[in-house]
Design an enzyme around this catalytic site. Structure first.
Site, PDB file in Angstrom:
ATOM      1  N   CYS A 116       0.809  -1.215   0.000  1.00  0.00           N
ATOM      2  CA  CYS A 116       0.000   0.000   0.000  1.00  0.00           C
ATOM      3  C   CYS A 116       0.841   1.264   0.000  1.00  0.00           C
ATOM      4  CB  CYS A 116      -0.932   0.008   1.214  1.00  0.00           C
ATOM      5  SG  CYS A 116      -0.039   0.033   2.786  1.00  0.00           S
ATOM      6  N   CYS A 128      -2.887  -3.608   8.231  1.00  0.00           N
ATOM      7  CA  CYS A 128      -2.331  -2.338   8.707  1.00  0.00           C
ATOM      8  C   CYS A 128      -1.642  -2.492  10.061  1.00  0.00           C
ATOM      9  CB  CYS A 128      -3.431  -1.289   8.799  1.00  0.00           C
ATOM     10  SG  CYS A 128      -4.386  -1.113   7.276  1.00  0.00           S
TER      11      CYS A 128
END
Ligand code: FES
Length: 132
Positions: free
Chosen positions: A33, A102
């Site tokens: 990402c 994350c």
């Protein structure tokens, strides 16, 4: 949907910033990402006495790094090495499925920083011939 704890740490992240003269600094990025963390540790007698960080990332990256910082501050290096993406996500009351990765950023950065402190890369001695 994010939990109240995620929203709290995202809106009011703990331990953000930078440490002058840290014992170790590590940058970890997620190539998937593009998000990244720069993490600073101050260590005294085997204990993480201070932790600061800068995050370039999504809201979940900010919240997970904030939570992870509170989980290891004041802990021993051995305890800090036990942090995992699952333990960070659990402390936040869970993360949405698409945001699970994350929490990996913060846990990985903390383990990498502690490992580097415990096993610093060998420095070349000035003037010594490089055998390679
Ligand atoms: Fe990259 Fe959250 S989308 S850390």
């Amino acid at each position: 949907m994010y939990t109240d704890k995620v929203m709290d740490h995202f809106s009011n992240p703990r331990n953000v910033g930078q440490i002058e003269n840290p014992n170790v600094v590590v940058k970890v990025g997620d190539p998937g990402c593009g998000d990244a963390i720069l993490i600073f540790l101050k260590i005294d007698s085997g204990v993480i006495v201070d932790i600061k960080y800068k995050v370039y990332g999504c809201g979940a990256a900010i919240a997970t790094t904030s939570m992870a910082s509170t989980m290891v501050k004041g802990r021993t290096l051995e305890e800090a090495l036990e942090i995992t993406d699952e333990s960070v996500a659990a402390a936040l009351g869970g993360l949405p499925e698409t945001k699970q990765h994350c929490s990996n950023l913060a846990a990985t950065a903390i383990r990498a920083a502690v490992t580097r402190y415990m096993h610093p890369p060998e420095e070349k001695v000035a003037g010594q011939a490089d055998p390679h």
